[in-house]
Enzyme design. Structure first.
Site: not given
Ligand code: 7TS
Length: 411
Positions: A125, A202, A205, A228, A366
């Protein structure tokens, strides 16, 4: 060990938003990889905190401040325990993005030198890529990328070949937000350590869906987001090994993170507070604590089994559709289902499905470098969670058939 089966109807009652109608249709919320919905218990915990106990934390001069501090610090303990970490090793952040920026800016700035290497993968990501680009450019370090196998797994031979004496850290996602594949992070951490490098995982997910134990994984840092995993937006965490966190410099300065301040210099508070400058998002932390209590009560193993079973069902039904093409492997995956459907653009699919009350995501997620590798500019993505049902999968399949009809078939 077989996990107890989920009572999905009961679980759905815990999520008030699932009763909503969208464009007059029952909502089928299949965009959980972007953000999950919130159970009433989490909403109540946040509102209860603000109704009864709000004040600033760590300033225990009065009762409300003591209560707020207790609520904040007990949320930290619950969240740390949820991923198998110790309370002192758990830093509250705004989410995965901020957690990775913390490591890149603090550890990275202190340890990366000219010619050093940061090993990432093609499926990261942007939040596990851009922070490393920024710090590598400042340090004169190089980024390297592990490739993928043709079916969309991490290429471990390539990883072994790219790990070298200059590799300082391997940073990779536990579960890909596009491919749905679960990476062998324990093995990667072992390989990284053998090469004298650290390993950051990371978990954005993974933490919502898998039973995570950072000690079993053996990584050095683990990052995840509350929103999430049934928690509020604006809160997440970084877990790190105590000795590493102790040795790292602060990355943001201000209140809360100091021990003593002189006009010209300061000393730092102990970890985790050293990394939590300013008034923290106390209500959100309380909400995340309630979210992990909720998930633990339902049971991560039961949630995982439900999602695997539902994913199997979805893939069985979807792959029967002519023109359906799955991105990512069929096995070793979770319920993140990215696909192409004939020549209908992902955004058109999402719009047509939305009119039927079905929420999916369309775009690059992303993951622009991964999209380029896959040779597409976007995918459609349905992503599942504990409250999703076979009926919702059926609605998705019917929606796709309707989209094809609307477009008069494929070109
Ligand atoms: N890493 C992964 C694997 C992700 O899927 C996401 C967000 C992030 C980092 C960033 O997370 P945040 O909470 O700091 O924004 N992924 C997604 C997505 O797949 N669609 O919208 C956000």
């Amino acid at each position: 060990m077989t996990a107890k089966a989920l009572d999905v109807e009961r679980i759905r009652n815990d999520f008030p938003i699932l009763n909503r109608k969208i464009h007059g249709q029952p909502l089928a919320y299949l965009d959980n990889a972007a953000s999950s919905q919130k159970p009433a218990a989490v909403i109540a915990a946040v509102s209860g905190y603000f109704l009864n106990s709000h004040a600033n934390v760590h300033r225990g001069a009065h009762q409300l401040s003591v209560e707020a501090t207790d609520a904040y610090e007990s949320a930290r303990a619950v969240v740390a325990d949820f991923i198998g970490g110790r309370t002192k090793e758990l830093i509250f952040t705004r989410g995965t993005t901020e957690s990775i920026n913390l490591v890149a800016n603090s550890w990275g700035a202190a340890h990366l030198a000219e010619g050093d290497e940061v090993l990432l993968t093609l499926m990261e990501h942007h939040s596990n890529l851009v922070p490393w680009q920024l710090v590598a450019a400042r340090a004169g370090a190089r980024l390297k990328f592990v490739g993928l196998t043709p079916d969309g797994r991490l290429d471990l031979e390539d990883l072994a070949a790219k790990l070298g004496p200059r590799t300082r850290i391997v940073a990779l996602t536990h579960v890909s937000n596009t491919l749905g594949v679960v990476n062998p992070v324990a093995e990667v951490a072992r390989l990284a350590h053998e090469a004298g490098a650290l390993c950051l995982v990371d978990g954005a997910q993974a933490a919502p869906h898998l039973l995570v134990d950072v000690v079993d994984i053996g990584c050095d840092f683990y990052a995840f987001s509350g929103h999430k995993m049934c928690g509020p937006t604006g809160i997440g965490a970084l877990w790190g090994k105590k000795e590493l966190l102790d040795a790292m410099p602060p990355w943001q300065g201000g209140g809360e993170m100091i021990s003593e301040v002189q006009l010209e210099h300061s000393t730092w508070a102990a970890v985790p507070h050293k990394f939590e400058a300013g008034t923290p998002s106390v209500g959100d932390a309380v909400g995340l604590g309630a979210a992990v209590r909720y998930l633990s009560q339902v049971g991560l193993e039961a949630i995982h089994s439900h999602e695997i079973e539902l994913t199997e069902y979805a893939l069985e039904r979807l792959t029967e559709l002519e023109g359906f093409e799955l991105f990512g492997p069929r096995e070793d995956r979770v319920g993140v289902i990215s696909f192409r459907f004939g020549d209908i653009h992902a955004h058109d699919l999402a719009t047509i499905l939305d009119a039927r009350g079905i929420a999916i995501r369309a775009g690059h997620h992303c993951n622009q470098p991964l999209m380029r590798h896959l040779g597409v500019d976007a995918t459609a993505r349905a992503s599942l969670y504990l409250y999703n049902t076979r009926a919702e999968i059926d609605a998705l399949v019917e929606g796709l058939i309707a989209a094809k009809t609307l477009f008069g078939g494929f070109a």
